[in-house]
Design an enzyme around this catalytic site. Sequence first.
Site, PDB file in Angstrom:
ATOM      1  N   TYR A  48       0.822  -1.214   0.000  1.00 23.14           N
ATOM      2  CA  TYR A  48       0.000   0.000   0.000  1.00 23.14           C
ATOM      3  C   TYR A  48       0.857   1.265   0.000  1.00 23.14           C
ATOM      4  CZ  TYR A  48      -4.666  -1.937   0.996  1.00 23.14           C
ATOM      5  OH  TYR A  48      -5.872  -2.555   0.936  1.00 23.14           O
TER       6      TYR A  48
ATOM      7  N   LYS B 294       2.918 -15.455   3.082  1.00 17.34           N
ATOM      8  CA  LYS B 294       3.109 -16.209   1.837  1.00 17.34           C
ATOM      9  C   LYS B 294       4.603 -16.519   1.756  1.00 17.34           C
ATOM     10  CE  LYS B 294       1.553 -17.858  -2.112  1.00 17.34           C
ATOM     11  NZ  LYS B 294       0.632 -19.028  -2.185  1.00 17.34           N
TER      12      LYS B 294
ATOM     13  N   ASP C  83      -3.279 -18.275   1.147  1.00 19.89           N
ATOM     14  CA  ASP C  83      -4.280 -18.970   0.327  1.00 19.89           C
ATOM     15  C   ASP C  83      -4.995 -20.038   1.151  1.00 19.89           C
ATOM     16  OD1 ASP C  83      -1.843 -20.322   0.398  1.00 19.89           O
ATOM     17  OD2 ASP C  83      -1.914 -20.974  -1.699  1.00 19.89           O
TER      18      ASP C  83
ATOM     19  N   ASP D  53      -6.398  -6.828   4.559  1.00 19.25           N
ATOM     20  CA  ASP D  53      -7.517  -6.169   3.889  1.00 19.25           C
ATOM     21  C   ASP D  53      -8.465  -7.219   3.329  1.00 19.25           C
ATOM     22  OD1 ASP D  53      -9.052  -4.119   2.613  1.00 19.25           O
ATOM     23  OD2 ASP D  53      -8.057  -4.643   0.725  1.00 19.25           O
TER      24      ASP D  53
ATOM     25  N   ASP E 240     -12.388  -8.682   4.973  1.00 21.63           N
ATOM     26  CA  ASP E 240     -13.683  -8.658   4.276  1.00 21.63           C
ATOM     27  C   ASP E 240     -14.324 -10.038   4.320  1.00 21.63           C
ATOM     28  OD1 ASP E 240     -13.313  -5.981   3.409  1.00 21.63           O
ATOM     29  OD2 ASP E 240     -14.267  -6.423   1.478  1.00 21.63           O
TER      30      ASP E 240
END
Length: 356
Positions: free
Chosen positions: A141, A190, A222, A246, A250
């Site tokens: 970001y 990851k 994942d 982020d 959600d």
Amino acid sequence: MHKIAVLPGDGVGPEITREAVKVLKAAAEKFDFEIEISEALVGGAAYDQTGNPLPKETVDCCLNSDVVLFGAVGGPKWDDLPLYLRPEAGALLPLRKKLGVYANLRPAKIFSPLAGASSLKDEIVNGLDLMVVRELTGGVYFGQKTRENVKDEQKVIETLEYSTSEIERVVRVGFDMAVKRNKKLTSVDKANVLESSRLWREIVNSLAPEYPQVEIQHMLVDNCAMQLVRDPRQFDVIVTENMFGDILSDQSAQLTGSIGMLPSASIGGSTGLYEPIHGSAPDIAGKGKANPIAAVLSAAMMLRHGFGLDKAAQAVDDAVYSVLEAGYRTADIMEKDKQEVNTSQMGDLVIKYLDA
Ligand code: IPM
Ligand code: MN
């Protein structure tokens, strides 16, 4: 005196923050504390009036307050602006950075009256209570970006940057949160692909001996996305970097029935930032359809984490529970045989049950 900067922003932002402020005022009266509210422009609304999505007056207003209550920013009207003028990248991200709020707490807790509103089966989500601790002021970001013409096509570069200290301080928030809760920390990365994730994992492991009571698990992002829909109750605290957080928050929100339910607290700086995790929802803005509960619960997090007013915070949480138990629903969580109410009616009902 508790000083609150209110930044309503765009889309449904103004209508949901209005309800949260109403509830804060009612709580102040009931629990006998004082609040002083100053409103400031942010996002598209600020851009339209001043040409800047994050005017200096707004930043000053926030820095002069104890906490910030933020609505939402963005909308199709501003989509074509360059990134630095867009409400999201030009206002919300620099505001987080300026306030220094590096740890974003996103609790996904199911209110049992809403178990049927989840898109997952009741037996999978009932009793769900997890917390995502998202790094908020670093990663891709905030890394350097370039975009240039190379031969006859465009080439972009975005960089994902983290330093040891940036990782360590947010991982500690994750550990501390786990100590206070069910003592299980899942660090999501990851590490099979990204160097930043390898560093992240090393830091988690190096801090672990300081928290012997916490059980640690490393999980690839994942796999975490899959586990969240397979068996979300295996999680207690998830700690992860900015962009993974982020996305996973959600997903966690939807487990609880609607993204309109999830609050957040961003801490670590001198002024905390409290905002619902949902966006500005321009399609339903101004129609009285928005669910103000995420904003109201963000206000409760403000009372708890910002002001240490645990009793008042708990009373707001409990009032929301009672309203849901009594069968009132906004459109996003509406089910058969329940009573649909609009945004301001939902705010009024929370206040009614706060007084009950
Ligand atoms: C959130 C939002 C923001 C983010 C956007 C609006 C910049 O999606 O708070 O989750 O990506 O952080
Ligand atoms: Mn998001």
